[in-house]
Design a protein around this motif. Structure first.
Motif, PDB file in Angstrom:
ATOM      1  N   LEU A 106     -52.179  -6.483 -25.493  1.00 40.02           N
ATOM      2  CA  LEU A 106     -51.150  -5.478 -25.743  1.00 40.02           C
ATOM      3  C   LEU A 106     -50.814  -4.706 -24.479  1.00 40.02           C
ATOM      4  O   LEU A 106     -49.647  -4.509 -24.129  1.00 40.02           O
ATOM      5  N   VAL A 107     -51.838  -4.241 -23.782  1.00 41.84           N
ATOM      6  CA  VAL A 107     -51.631  -3.454 -22.556  1.00 41.84           C
ATOM      7  C   VAL A 107     -51.005  -4.300 -21.458  1.00 41.84           C
ATOM      8  O   VAL A 107     -50.025  -3.899 -20.814  1.00 41.84           O
ATOM      9  N   ASP A 108     -51.557  -5.489 -21.241  1.00 45.22           N
ATOM     10  CA  ASP A 108     -51.097  -6.322 -20.133  1.00 45.22           C
ATOM     11  C   ASP A 108     -49.675  -6.836 -20.322  1.00 45.22           C
ATOM     12  O   ASP A 108     -49.000  -7.164 -19.348  1.00 45.22           O
ATOM     13  N   SER A 109     -49.207  -6.886 -21.553  1.00 44.38           N
ATOM     14  CA  SER A 109     -47.885  -7.454 -21.804  1.00 44.38           C
ATOM     15  C   SER A 109     -46.754  -6.597 -21.250  1.00 44.38           C
ATOM     16  O   SER A 109     -45.651  -7.089 -21.026  1.00 44.38           O
ATOM     17  N   ASN A 110     -47.023  -5.314 -20.999  1.00 39.27           N
ATOM     18  CA  ASN A 110     -45.938  -4.428 -20.561  1.00 39.27           C
ATOM     19  C   ASN A 110     -46.282  -3.530 -19.383  1.00 39.27           C
ATOM     20  O   ASN A 110     -45.406  -2.810 -18.895  1.00 39.27           O
ATOM     21  N   ILE A 111     -47.522  -3.548 -18.905  1.00 42.79           N
ATOM     22  CA  ILE A 111     -47.943  -2.565 -17.908  1.00 42.79           C
ATOM     23  C   ILE A 111     -47.172  -2.688 -16.601  1.00 42.79           C
ATOM     24  O   ILE A 111     -46.990  -1.708 -15.877  1.00 42.79           O
ATOM     25  N   GLN A 112     -46.670  -3.891 -16.269  1.00 42.84           N
ATOM     26  CA  GLN A 112     -45.926  -4.084 -15.027  1.00 42.84           C
ATOM     27  C   GLN A 112     -44.423  -3.932 -15.218  1.00 42.84           C
ATOM     28  O   GLN A 112     -43.662  -4.053 -14.255  1.00 42.84           O
ATOM     29  N   ARG A 113     -43.997  -3.644 -16.442  1.00 43.17           N
ATOM     30  CA  ARG A 113     -42.570  -3.492 -16.703  1.00 43.17           C
ATOM     31  C   ARG A 113     -42.027  -2.235 -16.038  1.00 43.17           C
ATOM     32  O   ARG A 113     -42.703  -1.204 -15.967  1.00 43.17           O
ATOM     33  N   GLU A 114     -40.797  -2.306 -15.530  1.00 46.41           N
ATOM     34  CA  GLU A 114     -40.166  -1.144 -14.923  1.00 46.41           C
ATOM     35  C   GLU A 114     -39.885  -0.090 -15.994  1.00 46.41           C
ATOM     36  O   GLU A 114     -39.611  -0.397 -17.141  1.00 46.41           O
ATOM     37  N   GLY A 115     -39.943   1.165 -15.581  1.00 49.93           N
ATOM     38  CA  GLY A 115     -39.612   2.247 -16.502  1.00 49.93           C
ATOM     39  C   GLY A 115     -40.724   2.671 -17.428  1.00 49.93           C
ATOM     40  O   GLY A 115     -40.480   3.417 -18.378  1.00 49.93           O
ATOM     41  N   VAL A 116     -41.968   2.220 -17.175  1.00 53.50           N
ATOM     42  CA  VAL A 116     -43.098   2.659 -18.002  1.00 53.50           C
ATOM     43  C   VAL A 116     -43.370   4.129 -17.694  1.00 53.50           C
ATOM     44  O   VAL A 116     -43.545   4.512 -16.542  1.00 53.50           O
ATOM     45  N   LEU A 117     -43.391   4.959 -18.721  1.00 56.32           N
ATOM     46  CA  LEU A 117     -43.594   6.391 -18.537  1.00 56.32           C
ATOM     47  C   LEU A 117     -45.039   6.691 -18.139  1.00 56.32           C
ATOM     48  O   LEU A 117     -45.955   5.925 -18.469  1.00 56.32           O
ATOM     49  N   PRO A 118     -45.276   7.820 -17.439  1.00 57.53           N
ATOM     50  CA  PRO A 118     -46.652   8.192 -17.097  1.00 57.53           C
ATOM     51  C   PRO A 118     -47.567   8.266 -18.313  1.00 57.53           C
ATOM     52  O   PRO A 118     -48.727   7.834 -18.247  1.00 57.53           O
ATOM     53  N   SER A 119     -47.069   8.806 -19.427  1.00 57.77           N
ATOM     54  CA  SER A 119     -47.910   8.900 -20.626  1.00 57.77           C
ATOM     55  C   SER A 119     -48.257   7.513 -21.158  1.00 57.77           C
ATOM     56  O   SER A 119     -49.393   7.264 -21.597  1.00 57.77           O
ATOM     57  N   GLU A 120     -47.300   6.592 -21.115  1.00 58.93           N
ATOM     58  CA  GLU A 120     -47.553   5.231 -21.568  1.00 58.93           C
ATOM     59  C   GLU A 120     -48.588   4.554 -20.679  1.00 58.93           C
ATOM     60  O   GLU A 120     -49.509   3.883 -21.166  1.00 58.93           O
ATOM     61  N   ARG A 121     -48.434   4.720 -19.379  1.00 59.85           N
ATOM     62  CA  ARG A 121     -49.380   4.109 -18.436  1.00 59.85           C
ATOM     63  C   ARG A 121     -50.773   4.712 -18.611  1.00 59.85           C
ATOM     64  O   ARG A 121     -51.787   4.009 -18.555  1.00 59.85           O
ATOM     65  N   ALA A 122     -50.827   6.025 -18.826  1.00 59.51           N
ATOM     66  CA  ALA A 122     -52.114   6.702 -18.991  1.00 59.51           C
ATOM     67  C   ALA A 122     -52.867   6.163 -20.203  1.00 59.51           C
ATOM     68  O   ALA A 122     -54.047   5.805 -20.115  1.00 59.51           O
ATOM     69  N   TRP A 123     -52.201   6.098 -21.354  1.00 64.83           N
ATOM     70  CA  TRP A 123     -52.864   5.613 -22.564  1.00 64.83           C
ATOM     71  C   TRP A 123     -53.155   4.121 -22.486  1.00 64.83           C
ATOM     72  O   TRP A 123     -54.170   3.646 -23.005  1.00 64.83           O
ATOM     73  N   ALA A 124     -52.283   3.376 -21.812  1.00 69.98           N
ATOM     74  CA  ALA A 124     -52.518   1.941 -21.661  1.00 69.98           C
ATOM     75  C   ALA A 124     -53.782   1.692 -20.844  1.00 69.98           C
ATOM     76  O   ALA A 124     -54.625   0.866 -21.214  1.00 69.98           O
ATOM     77  N   TYR A 125     -53.917   2.396 -19.727  1.00 68.01           N
ATOM     78  CA  TYR A 125     -55.112   2.235 -18.891  1.00 68.01           C
ATOM     79  C   TYR A 125     -56.367   2.644 -19.662  1.00 68.01           C
ATOM     80  O   TYR A 125     -57.412   1.989 -19.568  1.00 68.01           O
ATOM     81  N   LYS A 126     -56.286   3.742 -20.413  1.00 68.57           N
ATOM     82  CA  LYS A 126     -57.464   4.196 -21.155  1.00 68.57           C
ATOM     83  C   LYS A 126     -57.877   3.181 -22.221  1.00 68.57           C
ATOM     84  O   LYS A 126     -59.065   2.855 -22.362  1.00 68.57           O
ATOM     85  N   LEU A 127     -56.882   2.683 -22.969  1.00 71.23           N
ATOM     86  CA  LEU A 127     -57.178   1.704 -24.011  1.00 71.23           C
ATOM     87  C   LEU A 127     -57.794   0.439 -23.424  1.00 71.23           C
ATOM     88  O   LEU A 127     -58.770  -0.102 -23.954  1.00 71.23           O
ATOM     89  N   ARG A 128     -57.225  -0.017 -22.313  1.00 67.30           N
ATOM     90  CA  ARG A 128     -57.718  -1.256 -21.720  1.00 67.30           C
ATOM     91  C   ARG A 128     -59.115  -1.076 -21.155  1.00 67.30           C
ATOM     92  O   ARG A 128     -59.962  -1.955 -21.263  1.00 67.30           O
TER      93      ARG A 128
END
Length: 301
Positions: A106-128
């Protein structure tokens, strides 16, 4: 469900089935409850919907089987775009995966996409990171809090940094943002507060963040990096109060330079050779005043 294709890999000469692609009704796919990425109806979504309208969903979304149906792991934006234009069914690659593997996918599918918000990146990194620790039998954040000695032996944030192509410090800083109260997190996403002061603010208790938020709203300003660092230091030492928050927010920030410099060689050709710089400046100001009066007249019509 209609079987569309079987995907296989052949690394040793004997194919290994990794999943089956089905055509599944869009409404049958349940979004992952921990998906850190928001689905927004922005320009990019409109472009995606237009592409699907013209070509269909070319890349299957990914889902896993759950007791209550199929859980969407990757492809939430494609699912939403398909729903927007009335597509009833889309190709879905159905895989068997546990909770940790689902989070990683789930995290890896979008983490490199442009326009990822800081909050999205923060929770994605924590979950992963938590999923990586759990898969390796390492302690989660809750375990680390209870056993600092164990925590020192494991640096999943550095490992995740290598995988994500960033430093471990970057991972740690982003994850710290998950401690922000929602109004301040929203200000970070909206670029009202930049990342550097946000990292410092994230160290504050929820109560101190509320006090800071009240001060920011009262004075209509946000803290600079140095101010945020001072606030962090005061908060950690137990000396931060709502009165101090207002006092710091009332400090005058260094004004943003608004000077416009016109190179002499660029404007000299518009003036007689005898004109001095001060004369050229006077003419430019008169022309601007005439331009402003014309704009005011046009707007009043």
């Amino acid at each position: 469900m209609t079987d569309v294709a079987k995907l296989s890999t052949s690394g040793t000469g004997s194919p290994e089935e990794v999943g089956v692609v089905y055509k599944i009704p869009v409404s049958d796919l349940k979004p992952h409850p921990l998906n850190p990425y928001h689905v927004r109806n922005d320009d990019a979504m409109q472009e995606l919907a237009a592409s699907i309208q013209k070509h269909g969903v070319l890349v299957p979304v990914i889902a896993r089987r759950k007791d209550d149906g199929l859980e969407l792991i990757a492809g939430h934006r494609r699912q939403h775009a398909a729903q927007m234009i009335g597509v009833e069914a889309i190709p879905v690659l159905v895989l068997d995966m546990d909770d940790d593997d689902a989070i990683i996918q789930l995290v890896d599918s979008n983490i490199q996409r442009e326009g990822v918000l800081p909050s999205e990146r923060a929770w994605a990194y924590k979950l992963r990171m938590d999923a990586m620790k759990h898969k390796a039998g390492r302690p989660t954040k809750e375990d680390e809090d209870n056993s600092p000695k164990i925590s020192a032996n494991f640096r999943s944030d550095d490992e995740l940094g290598v995988l994500a192509g960033v430093s471990g410090d970057t991972i740690r800083n982003y994850i710290s943002l998950t401690n922000l109260i929602q109004p301040i997190m929203d200000m970070v996403d909206d670029k009202v507060i930049s990342l550097s002061p946000a990292y410092a603010i994230a160290a504050l208790s929820k109560a101190d963040q509320e006090s800071l938020l009240d001060a920011m709203e009262c004075e209509q300003v946000t803290p600079s990096v140095s101010q945020a660092q001072r606030i962090r230091k005061l908060s950690l030492s137990g000396q931060f109060t709502s009165e101090i928050a207002v006092q710091i927010m009332r400090e005058q920030k260094k004004p943003i330079k608004s000077d416009v410099i016109l190179a002499g060689e660029k404007i000299r050709k518009y003036f007689p050779k005898s004109y001095t710089p001060s004369q050229m400046e006077a003419v430019i100001l008169k022309l601007l005043e005439a331009w402003q009066r014309k704009r005011d007249r046009n707007q009043s019509r």
